[in-house]
Design an enzyme around this catalytic site. Structure first.
Site, PDB file in Angstrom:
ATOM      1  CB  THR A 139      -0.901  -0.015   1.261  1.00  0.00           C
ATOM      2  OG1 THR A 139      -1.529   1.256   1.400  1.00  0.00           O
ATOM      3  CG2 THR A 139      -0.099  -0.268   2.532  1.00  0.00           C
ATOM      4  CG  ASP A 140      -1.188   4.945  -1.053  1.00  0.00           C
ATOM      5  OD1 ASP A 140      -1.747   4.315  -0.130  1.00  0.00           O
ATOM      6  OD2 ASP A 140      -1.790   5.791  -1.746  1.00  0.00           O
ATOM      7  CD  GLU A 141      -3.486   3.551   4.477  1.00  0.00           C
ATOM      8  OE1 GLU A 141      -3.262   3.489   5.689  1.00  0.00           O
ATOM      9  OE2 GLU A 141      -4.627   3.511   3.992  1.00  0.00           O
ATOM     10  CE1 TYR A 165      -3.372  -2.610   5.716  1.00  0.00           C
ATOM     11  CE2 TYR A 165      -3.301  -0.264   5.221  1.00  0.00           C
ATOM     12  CZ  TYR A 165      -3.309  -1.574   4.793  1.00  0.00           C
ATOM     13  OH  TYR A 165      -3.266  -1.864   3.451  1.00  0.00           O
ATOM     14  CE  LYS A 169       0.036  -4.536   3.011  1.00  0.00           C
ATOM     15  NZ  LYS A 169      -0.319  -5.875   2.440  1.00  0.00           N
TER      16      LYS A 169
HETATM   17  P1  NAD Z   1      -9.606  -7.346   2.226  1.00  0.00           P
HETATM   18  O1  NAD Z   1      -9.610  -7.035   3.688  1.00  0.00           O
HETATM   19  O2  NAD Z   1     -10.832  -7.094   1.426  1.00  0.00           O
HETATM   20  O3  NAD Z   1      -9.223  -8.873   2.005  1.00  0.00           O
HETATM   21  C1  NAD Z   1      -8.231  -9.519   2.740  1.00  0.00           C
HETATM   22  C2  NAD Z   1      -8.401 -11.020   2.548  1.00  0.00           C
HETATM   23  O4  NAD Z   1      -7.344 -11.682   3.274  1.00  0.00           O
HETATM   24  C3  NAD Z   1      -9.727 -11.565   3.087  1.00  0.00           C
HETATM   25  O5  NAD Z   1     -10.315 -12.443   2.144  1.00  0.00           O
HETATM   26  C4  NAD Z   1      -9.312 -12.334   4.350  1.00  0.00           C
HETATM   27  O6  NAD Z   1     -10.160 -13.425   4.649  1.00  0.00           O
HETATM   28  C5  NAD Z   1      -7.903 -12.771   3.989  1.00  0.00           C
HETATM   29  N1  NAD Z   1      -7.076 -13.018   5.179  1.00  0.00           N
HETATM   30  C6  NAD Z   1      -6.920 -12.213   6.262  1.00  0.00           C
HETATM   31  N2  NAD Z   1      -6.083 -12.791   7.163  1.00  0.00           N
HETATM   32  C7  NAD Z   1      -5.685 -13.972   6.620  1.00  0.00           C
HETATM   33  C8  NAD Z   1      -4.815 -15.002   7.046  1.00  0.00           C
HETATM   34  N3  NAD Z   1      -4.187 -14.939   8.229  1.00  0.00           N
HETATM   35  N4  NAD Z   1      -4.631 -16.071   6.241  1.00  0.00           N
HETATM   36  C9  NAD Z   1      -5.267 -16.154   5.036  1.00  0.00           C
HETATM   37  N5  NAD Z   1      -6.120 -15.205   4.588  1.00  0.00           N
HETATM   38  C10 NAD Z   1      -6.327 -14.121   5.362  1.00  0.00           C
HETATM   39  O7  NAD Z   1      -8.362  -6.556   1.639  1.00  0.00           O
HETATM   40  P2  NAD Z   1      -8.177  -5.824   0.232  1.00  0.00           P
HETATM   41  O8  NAD Z   1      -8.704  -4.453   0.313  1.00  0.00           O
HETATM   42  O9  NAD Z   1      -8.646  -6.731  -0.825  1.00  0.00           O
HETATM   43  O10 NAD Z   1      -6.581  -5.717   0.180  1.00  0.00           O
HETATM   44  C11 NAD Z   1      -5.801  -6.785  -0.351  1.00  0.00           C
HETATM   45  C12 NAD Z   1      -4.337  -6.406  -0.241  1.00  0.00           C
HETATM   46  O11 NAD Z   1      -4.089  -5.201  -0.966  1.00  0.00           O
HETATM   47  C13 NAD Z   1      -3.894  -6.136   1.196  1.00  0.00           C
HETATM   48  O12 NAD Z   1      -2.604  -6.661   1.361  1.00  0.00           O
HETATM   49  C14 NAD Z   1      -3.858  -4.620   1.291  1.00  0.00           C
HETATM   50  O13 NAD Z   1      -2.894  -4.191   2.216  1.00  0.00           O
HETATM   51  C15 NAD Z   1      -3.471  -4.242  -0.119  1.00  0.00           C
HETATM   52  N6  NAD Z   1      -3.964  -2.941  -0.594  1.00  0.00           N
HETATM   53  C16 NAD Z   1      -5.278  -2.611  -0.478  1.00  0.00           C
HETATM   54  C17 NAD Z   1      -5.719  -1.393  -1.005  1.00  0.00           C
HETATM   55  C18 NAD Z   1      -7.172  -0.994  -0.930  1.00  0.00           C
HETATM   56  O14 NAD Z   1      -7.510   0.139  -1.288  1.00  0.00           O
HETATM   57  N7  NAD Z   1      -8.076  -1.852  -0.504  1.00  0.00           N
HETATM   58  C19 NAD Z   1      -4.825  -0.528  -1.613  1.00  0.00           C
HETATM   59  C20 NAD Z   1      -3.479  -0.896  -1.698  1.00  0.00           C
HETATM   60  C21 NAD Z   1      -3.065  -2.115  -1.197  1.00  0.00           C
HETATM   61  O1  DAU Z   2      -4.174   3.929   0.380  1.00  0.00           O
HETATM   62  C1  DAU Z   2      -4.366   2.541   0.305  1.00  0.00           C
HETATM   63  C2  DAU Z   2      -5.212   2.093   1.470  1.00  0.00           C
HETATM   64  O2  DAU Z   2      -6.536   2.535   1.197  1.00  0.00           O
HETATM   65  C3  DAU Z   2      -5.182   0.588   1.683  1.00  0.00           C
HETATM   66  O3  DAU Z   2      -3.890   0.199   2.035  1.00  0.00           O
HETATM   67  C4  DAU Z   2      -6.167   0.179   2.784  1.00  0.00           C
HETATM   68  O4  DAU Z   2      -6.210  -1.217   2.902  1.00  0.00           O
HETATM   69  C5  DAU Z   2      -7.545   0.702   2.417  1.00  0.00           C
HETATM   70  O5  DAU Z   2      -8.460   0.410   3.454  1.00  0.00           O
HETATM   71  C6  DAU Z   2      -7.499   2.211   2.174  1.00  0.00           C
HETATM   72  O6  DAU Z   2      -7.213   2.907   3.399  1.00  0.00           O
HETATM   73  P1  DAU Z   2      -7.963   4.262   3.798  1.00  0.00           P
HETATM   74  O7  DAU Z   2      -7.900   4.441   5.249  1.00  0.00           O
HETATM   75  O8  DAU Z   2      -7.512   5.393   2.937  1.00  0.00           O
HETATM   76  O9  DAU Z   2      -9.455   3.873   3.285  1.00  0.00           O
HETATM   77  P2  DAU Z   2     -10.912   4.078   3.949  1.00  0.00           P
HETATM   78  O10 DAU Z   2     -11.901   3.653   2.928  1.00  0.00           O
HETATM   79  O11 DAU Z   2     -11.007   3.488   5.302  1.00  0.00           O
HETATM   80  O12 DAU Z   2     -10.986   5.650   4.095  1.00  0.00           O
HETATM   81  C7  DAU Z   2     -10.800   6.524   2.989  1.00  0.00           C
HETATM   82  C8  DAU Z   2     -10.857   7.958   3.506  1.00  0.00           C
HETATM   83  O13 DAU Z   2     -12.182   8.241   3.969  1.00  0.00           O
HETATM   84  C9  DAU Z   2      -9.944   8.215   4.698  1.00  0.00           C
HETATM   85  O14 DAU Z   2      -9.421   9.542   4.615  1.00  0.00           O
HETATM   86  C10 DAU Z   2     -10.878   8.106   5.900  1.00  0.00           C
HETATM   87  C11 DAU Z   2     -12.199   8.595   5.359  1.00  0.00           C
HETATM   88  N1  DAU Z   2     -13.415   7.985   5.939  1.00  0.00           N
HETATM   89  C12 DAU Z   2     -13.478   6.622   5.993  1.00  0.00           C
HETATM   90  C13 DAU Z   2     -14.592   6.004   6.527  1.00  0.00           C
HETATM   91  C14 DAU Z   2     -14.673   4.499   6.606  1.00  0.00           C
HETATM   92  C15 DAU Z   2     -14.465   8.786   6.367  1.00  0.00           C
HETATM   93  O15 DAU Z   2     -14.399  10.028   6.278  1.00  0.00           O
HETATM   94  N2  DAU Z   2     -15.563   8.172   6.897  1.00  0.00           N
HETATM   95  C16 DAU Z   2     -15.675   6.826   7.002  1.00  0.00           C
HETATM   96  O16 DAU Z   2     -16.710   6.324   7.518  1.00  0.00           O
END
Ligand code: NAD
Ligand code: DAU
Length: 358
Positions: A139-141, A165, A169
């Protein structure tokens, strides 16, 4: 669909976290584009994992689902051998920042120990195929928070994670890097911005807003709503990972982003407008009347922005879906897939919701 790459060698992929949001989109993408490859999904089915995300693939040739934990070394050793895995696409993680603030333990367990366990297993896995690759989806975080005038994150931006988180990562990224340098394990790290699209669990900003609009519930915007995220349609992320798997260089990191910086409040207003236009009989209309500013997330990162010039210039990837088009598709998906999201609003989810939005 035809193959999107000229590389026709068969891959046997282990996709960890393939029942989650991005993982399941990736599995669909891969099965559509590379039907001759074998895809084995390993997922623990935590609250965020959902077998319905893969329902249409069950029974398909070259696809297999295994329920299991990435910390289970014996299971992984077995899988790598029996399925003759040459490529790991590692998505499994605890992924929600707000949950990491409430209960960080699982984040260290899965994101750090789980990644370590996979790396150790893959290091000892005898596989001389030139396809051997560990793709770590990050992630970019990990880069921390940008001020409004700062340049976007590049691959050399120093790590400065601010939440449990992102710290977990970052720890996993460092392990992956070390396994390349120390053991010559072919690894690639991708650091991606915020994804959105279908199968996105209701706790995240975009699905939460879509669902609350449909239910006529308040739309909780943290702080002043001025925080900025760089949004990428999930299919574009899958295309980028395909490009990296086929053309990326082991030992490298690639930043992936949508070049779509949007303030949270503006994003929520866009979703309200789309729902006003597309959803018949909303409980509250216009939907923007539901917008409610709530207490801020502790340590809330102000701004993320990705400089994706390396993957564009070296590998030729660019995003193809504009935020306007991607959000429209996403709103339509949540409108038409109530059967998917309604069961996810379980008692457990409501308890989590009350804790965060009390
Ligand atoms: P998600 O939370 O939707 O899915 C995570 C999956 O991992 C789930 O299916 C869960 O059951 C599985 N899991 C959790 N713990 C586990 C374990 N111990 N063993 C096996 N499986 C397990 O997450 P996502 O949003 O799909 O993100 C996927 C990946 O991409 C993550 O590594 C996250 O850090 C990264 N990522 C997410 C975003 C985003 O915006 N969602 C952006 C950049 C990177
Ligand atoms: O940047 C990549 C990341 O993006 C991933 O690594 C994470 O897994 C993914 O969850 C996401 O993280 P964020 O914290 O940016 O996403 P989230 O959807 O939780 O929130 C997006 C923005 O919106 C953040 O600034 C917080 C705000 N927010 C979020 C929620 C859930 C609100 O204002 N209200 C809300 O209820």
């Amino acid at each position: 669909m035809s193959k999107t790459s000229t590389n026709t060698t068969i891959r046997n992929l282990l996709v960890t976290g393939g029942a989650g949001f991005i993982g399941s989109n990736f599995v669909h993408y891969w099965c559509d584009n590379y039907p001759d490859d074998k895809v084995v999904v390993l997922d623990a089915l935590t609250y965020a994992g959902n077998l319905n995300n893969l329902a249409d693939l069950q029974g398909r040739e070259n696809f297999r689902f295994i329920k299991g934990d990435i910390r289970d070394r014996i299971l992984i050793d077995n899988l790598l051998v029996t399925e003759n895995i040459n490529t790991i696409a590692h998505f499994a993680a605890e992924s929600h920042v707000d949950r990491s603030i409430l209960a960080p333990d699982a984040f260290i367990q899965t994101n750090v120990i789980g990644t370590f366990t996979l790396l150790e297993a893959f290091r000892h896995h005898k596989q001389d195929s030139s396809q051997k690759l560990f793709l770590h989806v990050s992630t970019d975080e990990v880069y921390g928070s940008l001020a409004p005038e700062d340049p976007a994150f590049t691959e050399t931006t120093p790590y400065a994670p601010n939440s449990p988180y992102s710290a977990s990562k970052a720890g996993s990224d460092h392990l992956v890097r070390a396994y390349y340098h120390t053991y010559n394990l072919p690894t690639i790290i991708t650091n991606c911005s915020n994804n959105y699209g279908s199968y996105h669990f209701p706790e995240k900003l975009i699905p939460l807003m879509c669902i609350n609009i449909l239910l006529g519930k308040p739309l909780p915007v943290y702080g002043d709503g001025q925080n900025i995220r760089d949004w990428l349609y999930v299919i574009d992320h899958c295309r980028a990972l395909d490009t990296v798997i086929h053309k990326g260089k082991p030992g490298e990191t690639y930043n992936i982003g949508g070049n779509n910086e949007v303030k949270n409040i503006d994003l929520v207003k866009m979703l309200c407008q789309l729902m006003d236009e597309l959803a018949p009989n909303l409980p509250v209309s216009p939907a923007s009347e539901l917008i409610t500013f709530v207490k801020d997330r502790p340590g809330h990162d102000k701004r993320y922005a990705i400089n994706a010039s390396k993957i564009r210039e070296e590998l030729g990837w660019t995003p193809s879906v504009t935020v306007a088009e991607g959000l429209r598709q996403t709103v339509i998906w949540y409108l038409h897939n109530r059967d998917w999201w309604e069961p996810l609003l379980s008692e457990e989810y409501q308890a989590y919701y009350r804790q965060v939005y009390q």
